[in-house]
Design a protein around this motif. Structure first.
Motif, mmCIF file in Angstrom:
data_model
loop_
_atom_site.group_PDB
_atom_site.id
_atom_site.type_symbol
_atom_site.label_atom_id
_atom_site.label_comp_id
_atom_site.label_asym_id
_atom_site.label_seq_id
_atom_site.Cartn_x
_atom_site.Cartn_y
_atom_site.Cartn_z
ATOM 1 N N MET A 1 0.831 -1.193 0.000
ATOM 2 C CA MET A 1 0.000 0.000 0.000
ATOM 3 C C MET A 1 0.867 1.246 0.000
ATOM 4 N N LEU A 2 0.529 2.191 -0.871
ATOM 5 C CA LEU A 2 1.180 3.492 -0.882
ATOM 6 C C LEU A 2 0.165 4.558 -0.501
ATOM 7 N N ILE A 3 0.553 5.449 0.393
ATOM 8 C CA ILE A 3 -0.297 6.565 0.797
ATOM 9 C C ILE A 3 0.349 7.842 0.294
ATOM 10 N N LEU A 4 -0.331 8.540 -0.616
ATOM 11 C CA LEU A 4 0.185 9.768 -1.211
ATOM 12 C C LEU A 4 -0.371 10.966 -0.455
ATOM 13 N N LEU A 5 0.523 11.832 0.028
ATOM 14 C CA LEU A 5 0.121 12.966 0.848
ATOM 15 C C LEU A 5 0.600 14.283 0.244
ATOM 16 N N PRO A 6 -0.134 15.368 0.507
ATOM 17 C CA PRO A 6 0.404 16.695 0.208
ATOM 18 C C PRO A 6 1.373 17.079 1.323
ATOM 19 N N PRO A 7 2.159 18.120 1.138
ATOM 20 C CA PRO A 7 2.938 18.636 2.260
ATOM 21 C C PRO A 7 2.016 19.511 3.094
ATOM 22 N N SER A 8 2.550 20.333 3.931
ATOM 23 C CA SER A 8 1.739 21.322 4.650
ATOM 24 C C SER A 8 2.362 22.692 4.426
ATOM 25 N N GLU A 9 1.511 23.696 4.382
ATOM 26 C CA GLU A 9 2.037 25.059 4.265
ATOM 27 C C GLU A 9 2.824 25.415 5.518
ATOM 28 N N GLY A 10 2.311 24.987 6.666
ATOM 29 C CA GLY A 10 3.024 25.200 7.916
ATOM 30 C C GLY A 10 4.148 24.197 8.068
ATOM 31 N N LYS A 11 5.286 24.669 8.521
ATOM 32 C CA LYS A 11 6.435 23.791 8.716
ATOM 33 C C LYS A 11 7.149 24.153 10.010
ATOM 34 N N ALA A 12 7.838 23.188 10.583
ATOM 35 C CA ALA A 12 8.636 23.450 11.774
ATOM 36 C C ALA A 12 9.679 24.516 11.452
ATOM 37 N N SER A 13 10.060 25.276 12.450
ATOM 38 C CA SER A 13 10.919 26.434 12.208
ATOM 39 C C SER A 13 12.397 26.086 12.037
ATOM 40 N N GLY A 14 12.796 24.921 12.426
ATOM 41 C CA GLY A 14 14.217 24.596 12.284
ATOM 42 C C GLY A 14 14.524 23.189 12.718
ATOM 43 N N GLY A 15 15.780 22.797 12.560
ATOM 44 C CA GLY A 15 16.215 21.476 12.969
ATOM 45 C C GLY A 15 17.653 21.535 13.429
ATOM 46 N N ASP A 16 18.237 20.382 13.716
ATOM 47 C CA ASP A 16 19.631 20.344 14.148
ATOM 48 C C ASP A 16 20.424 19.313 13.348
ATOM 49 N N GLY A 17 19.867 18.917 12.203
ATOM 50 C CA GLY A 17 20.561 17.958 11.367
ATOM 51 C C GLY A 17 21.569 18.626 10.445
ATOM 52 N N PRO A 18 22.375 17.840 9.739
ATOM 53 C CA PRO A 18 23.393 18.390 8.832
ATOM 54 C C PRO A 18 22.735 19.107 7.661
ATOM 55 N N PRO A 19 23.484 19.947 6.957
ATOM 56 C CA PRO A 19 22.918 20.653 5.802
ATOM 57 C C PRO A 19 22.396 19.695 4.740
ATOM 58 N N LEU A 20 21.583 20.225 3.871
ATOM 59 C CA LEU A 20 20.919 19.464 2.822
ATOM 60 C C LEU A 20 21.901 18.647 1.981
ATOM 61 N N ASP A 21 21.537 17.371 1.767
ATOM 62 C CA ASP A 21 22.288 16.488 0.882
ATOM 63 C C ASP A 21 21.259 15.862 -0.055
ATOM 64 N N LEU A 22 21.165 16.380 -1.278
ATOM 65 C CA LEU A 22 20.151 15.888 -2.201
ATOM 66 C C LEU A 22 20.292 14.398 -2.453
ATOM 67 N N GLY A 23 21.503 13.901 -2.409
ATOM 68 C CA GLY A 23 21.725 12.484 -2.646
ATOM 69 C C GLY A 23 21.215 11.586 -1.538
ATOM 70 N N ALA A 24 20.863 12.175 -0.386
ATOM 71 C CA ALA A 24 20.380 11.380 0.749
ATOM 72 C C ALA A 24 18.861 11.228 0.746
ATOM 73 N N VAL A 165 -3.440 4.906 -2.099
ATOM 74 C CA VAL A 165 -4.428 5.705 -1.365
ATOM 75 C C VAL A 165 -4.035 7.166 -1.512
ATOM 76 N N ASP A 166 -4.780 7.890 -2.322
ATOM 77 C CA ASP A 166 -4.403 9.245 -2.702
ATOM 78 C C ASP A 166 -5.120 10.271 -1.826
ATOM 79 N N CYS A 167 -4.366 10.884 -0.924
ATOM 80 C CA CYS A 167 -4.915 11.896 -0.009
ATOM 81 C C CYS A 167 -4.464 13.307 -0.392
ATOM 82 N N ARG A 168 -3.986 13.509 -1.614
ATOM 83 C CA ARG A 168 -3.453 14.803 -2.025
ATOM 84 C C ARG A 168 -4.556 15.779 -2.408
ATOM 85 N N SER A 169 -4.224 17.054 -2.322
ATOM 86 C CA SER A 169 -5.086 18.097 -2.859
ATOM 87 C C SER A 169 -4.866 18.163 -4.367
#
Length: 265
Positions: A1-24, A165-169
Motif C-alpha cells: 500500500m502506498l499513501i500519497l500525501l500533500p505537504p503542509s504550508e506550515g512547517k517546523a521552524s528549524g532542525g539540528d541535522g546536517p545541511p541538505l544532501d540531495l543524494g540522501a 491511497v491518494d490523499c493529495r489536494s
C-alpha cells in the motif's frame, strides 16, 4: 500500500541535522530535477524581494520565507516527519508511527509530494522551505507539470502491484496522475460531513475537517498494520476501523476510484 500525501504550508521552524544532501533523499532518480528546482528558487530569491514574493504568492509580511529559501543549502535539516505540521500531520502523527513496530511500514508506505523536492519519504532530512506545487517558477514553468514529467514513469513503477491511497489536494495531484493498471488500484479520498435534520440528510465538504480525517485515517491504517490490496478491501477495512467509507467506481478510463469517508454529526 502506498499513501500519497500533500505537504503542509506550515512547517517546523528549524532542525539540528546536517545541511541538505540531495543524494540522501528518497527516489535519487530525480536528484538532478531537484537540483534544477533548487537552483531556480535560489536565483529567484537572490533577486528583488518583491519579485520573489510575487512568484511565491507571499505577502510583504512573509518576507522571512524568502530569506529562509535563500539559505536552504546551508540550513540545518530535520526529518520530513517532523518538518510538516498542520491539521493533516497533527492527526497523522508520523513521528509516533516511525517509532517502534510500525516504523518500517510508515517509512515505505508514505510518499509526501513537494513543489521543491518532487516526492520525499518521512525520514528524509530537509530544511524548512516555502515553495508550493502551484507556483510557476522561472525558468521551469508550472511546477506541477515539471514534476509530472519527472515522476510519472518512476512512480508508476513504484506503485506496480500496490494499492494507492491518494490523499493529495488537486494542486499536488498535478504532479502524478495514475493511469492504466495503477489507476485501477488507486482510490482518491474524499471526506464529507453528513448532518440530519428530520428526514433531510445533507452532505457538505469542509476542507479543515477533511485534512483531519485524512490524517487520522492514514494513521489508523498504518498503526493497525492494515494491508488491503484492492479498493474494495480498503473500504471494508476502514469501516471496520471506525471510518465509514463508500466506494464509487471510476467514471472514465484512467480515473481512480473515489473513496468517500463520511463524518456524521
Amino acid at each position: 500500500m502506498l499513501i500519497l500525501l500533500p505537504p503542509s504550508e506550515g512547517k517546523a521552524s528549524g532542525g539540528d541535522g546536517p545541511p541538505l544532501d540531495l543524494g540522501a533523499l528518497s527516489l535519487p532518480e530525480v536528484t538532478s530535477a531537484r537540483q534544477a528546482v533548487l537552483d531556480a528558487l535560489d536565483a529567484l530569491c537572490s533577486g528583488p524581494d518583491e519579485a520573489a514574493r510575487t512568484v511565491l504568492g507571499l505577502s510583504p509580511g512573509q518576507q522571512d520565507a524568502v530569506e529562509r529559501d535563500r539559505a536552504l543549502r546551508d540550513a540545518p535539516t530535520l526529518p520530513a516527519a517532523g518538518l510538516y505540521t498542520g491539521v493533516l500531520y497533527d492527526h497523522l502523527r508520523l513521528p509516533a508511527l516511525l517509532d517502534g513496530a510500525t516504523a518500517a511500514a510508515a517509512a515505505s508506505s508514505v510518499l509526501i509530494f513537494s513543489g521543491l523536492w518532487g516526492v520525499v519519504g518521512p525520514t528524509d532530512p530537509l530544511p524548512p522551505y516555502r515553495l508550493s506545487m502551484g507556483v510557476r517558477l522561472p525558468p521551469l514553468g508550472p511546477l506541477g507539470a515539471f514534476w509530472r514529467g519527472h515522476l510519472t514513469d518512476l512512480l508508476s513503477k513504484r506503485a506496480d502491484g500496490e494499492l494507492v491511497v491518494d490523499c493529495r489536494s488537486a494542486t499536488y495531484a498535478a504532479a502524478f496522475k495514475p493511469a492504466g493498471a495503477v489507476a485501477e488500484r488507486t482510490v482518491s479520498v474524499r471526506v464529507v460531513r453528513e448532518t440530519t435534520d428530520g428526514a433531510t440528510v445533507r452532505r457538505t465538504v469542509v476542507s479543515h475537517m477533511a485534512k483531519a480525517t485524512r490524517g487520522a485515517m492514514a494513521h489508523t491504517l498504518l498503526a493497525t498494520g492494515a494491508s488491503p490490496t484492492t479498493p474494495a478491501e480498503l473500504a471494508e477495512a476502514l469501516k471496520d476501523l471506525g471510518h465509514p467509507a463508500e466506494l464509487t467506481p471510476p467514471t472514465a478510463r484512467n480515473r481512480p476510484y473515489t473513496l468517500t469517508v463520511v463524518e456524521r454529526s
